[in-house]
Enzyme design. Structure first.
Site: not given
Ligand code: NOJ
Length: 567
Positions: A291, A225
């Site tokens: 991500e 993440d």
């Molecule tokens: C990316 C995640 O996919 C999202 O759902 C989240 O709110 C943010 N990062 C913060 O962790």
């Protein structure tokens, strides 16, 4: 547990063959990875929130779909301020979702059915209810406990202004004041998600240990993440550019996710190199997917160099409009960028942070990416959006590389576009006073049975977000074994994708006579996608499958795609 739909069994030989094909081949390079959003997938106990036993009960459905791996969004102990992306204990399963035993059982069953298991890792921030942050709040400024987070004195003559001008991705200031305190702490997301200080050796050691914890439990990989956010520029300098990165709540600009002193700092790479070394000490092929909402792709692929992660989500593809030239350009730039580092490309159309693509493609400007849709906004053309989404499946699944499917996508499930504000839970909705509608509309629990309470999501009526009436049409039991349904379309596409080894193939474009058409070969398969409204001539080749029935011979209708077999 009362899961009343038919259970499917996958012949053992097929599961074994799939597992064998995956073994020793850097399986992620061509894998189809299915994202499970645990709270909305399947609820075994009737509390209205999906859980691990619910997932386990539906693994045969996923195996029959023909995917290679599942990725689970967070199921760790969490106050759920950001639906689990606020982790209070990285080694514990939240009771909402079950127990560690439930996880181990689920993981074991998934492997027995030939599917890999990827879990989410949330390293940029913890929950404010994490033991470390609680200890930090109880300790004075300058203490060792505070050094793991980004505590700072305020600015202004009385220190009552935030330390710098950074904004939260979810809206408002990126700083909150520690309760009853002179100091402030940084949170790039919600105030309940304090950012960790990644220069601190204890933070690094802790996360290596967390990785080991889940690797020891047999996971095949991690989705990382906010992979581009861990390191902040020294001194946390003010930044007057775009307030927040392109993230789940962003607008359609698709711009500059890498700009600013909080994103894409050089120091992140050594962290991932360390993690890679750790993963490589484990048997089997363990992987990481980043991500990272950054542009351009040349920056993104630095996260998937040979000694870092194996994949990064391709958000340029997700952001592309329903436009042949734009899609072709994104496909080309993605393939070239990933090839430059020897990594596979990924293809992503939807996830839990974006309006479902079925609905995006039904907007007047198809493919544009609003920050949620509510009843006051433009309502997508449901039939047109679905038609395009089905054609897009033939585009996406014919491309070489790894493809992601967001749960419900295989049903053609649309966004909930009329969810009332009183049900909303996305912190971005609250932090922007409703200016951002937020991401709840793509997170609504799945429909499994048209006639059952909660559409078969759980044993009773409860569903943490209400499901719209039109979900009945998309329920699994309405599509299962129904020729021409979106579910059967996906099953067939995934079977052909495997048979023709499309994931590990090569793309070769063909000249087209229409600006709305895309034609390419991947091995012995030719994909033809008509993104326009008018029919186009279908090139030579035996028809394998089309996203809609073909009415006139030799003609591909508008918003339709076909796969042809090359002799
Ligand atoms: C990316 C995640 O996919 C999202 O759902 C989240 O709110 C943010 N990062 C913060 O962790």
């Amino acid at each position: 547990m009362n899961m009343r739909t038919k259970e499917f069994t996958l012949p053992e030989a097929e599961a074994q063959a799939r597992a064998a094909a995956q073994a020793g081949t850097e399986w992620w390079r061509s894998a189809v990875i299915y994202q499970i959003y645990p709270r909305s997938f399947a609820d075994s106990d009737g509390d209205g929130i999906g859980d691990l036993p619910g997932i386990t009960s539906r693994l045969p459905y996923l195996a029959r779909l023909g995917i290679d791996a599942i990725w689970l969004s967070p199921f760790y102990r969490s106050p759920q301020a950001d639906a689990g992306y606020d982790v209070a204990d990285y080694r514990a399963v939240d009771p909402l979702f079950g127990t560690l035993g439930d996880f181990e059982h689920m993981r074991h069953q998934a492997h027995a059915l030939g599917m890999k298991v990827i879990v989410d890792l949330v390293p940029n921030h913890t929950s404010d209810e994490h033991a470390w942050f609680q200890a930090a709040l109880q300790s004075p400024p300058g203490s060792a406990e505070r050094a793991r987070y980004l505590f700072r004195d305020g600015s202004g003559p009385h220190g009552d202004l935030p330390p710098n001008n950074w904004k939260s991705v979810f809206g408002g200031e990126a700083w909150s004041r520690a309760p009853g305190d002179s100091q402030w702490y940084l949170h790039l997301f919600d105030r309940k998600q304090p950012d960790l200080k990644w220069d601190h050796p204890e933070v690094r050691a802790e996360f290596e240990d967390v990785l080991r914890f889940w690797l020891d439990r047999g996971v095949d990989g991690f989705r990382v993440d906010v992979a581009h956010g861990l390191i902040k520029a020294p001194g946390l300098p003010d930044w007057s550019g775009q307030a927040a990165m392109v993230e789940g709540t962003s607008d359609d600009s698709g711009s500059s996710g890498n700009a600013g002193p909080m994103w894409d700092q050089e120091g992140v790479h050594e962290i991932y190199r360390g993690w890679r070394r750790l993963l490589d000490t484990y048997p089997g092929e363990r992987m990481m997917v980043a991500e990272a909402w950054i542009a351009p792709q040349a920056r993104l692929v630095r996260y998937i160099r040979g000694d870092e992660m194996q994949q990064a989500f391709n958000f340029d593809y997700l952001l592309a409009h329903w436009d042949a030239a734009e899609i072709r350009a994104v496909v080309d730039s993605s393939l070239a960028a990933s090839a430059s580092v020897g990594a596979p490309t990924t293809w992503v159309m939807s996830n839990h942070d974006s309006v479902r693509h079925t609905s995006r493609y039904g907007l007047r400007e198809p493919g544009s990416r609003p920050k949620g849709i509510d009843a006051a906004g433009e309502q997508p053309d449901e039939a047109l959006g679905l038609r395009r989404a089905r054609a897009a499946a033939l585009l996406t699944l014919a491309l070489p590389g790894s493809a992601y499917i967001y749960q419900g996508e295989e049903l053609g499930l649309p966004e909930h576009t009329t969810l009332e504000a009183r049900y909303r839970q996305d912190p971005a909705f609250f932090r922007t006073q409703g200016a951002e509608i937020g991401r709840d509309g793509c997170r609504v629990p799945l429909p499994w049975q048209a006639e059952a309470p909660s559409f078969g999501f759980g044993p009773g009526e409860k569903s943490w977000l209400p499901q719209p009436d039109n979900f009945a049409r998309y329920a699994v039991d309405q599509q299962d074994d129904v020729s021409g349904s979106t579910l059967e379309l996906y099953r067939e596409l995934l079977r052909l994708r495997r048979d023709y080894a499309l994931g590990s193939g090569q793309l070769q474009w063909h000249a087209v006579h229409s600006p709305d058409a895309l034609i390419f070969d991947n091995g012995r398969l030719r994909a033809v996608i008509n993104l326009g409204m008018q029919p186009i001539a279908l090139p030579q080749g035996a028809l394998l499958i089309s996203s809609e029935p073909l009415e006139a011979p030799g003609e591909l209708p508008g918003n339709t795609a076909a796969w042809l077999k090359l002799e």
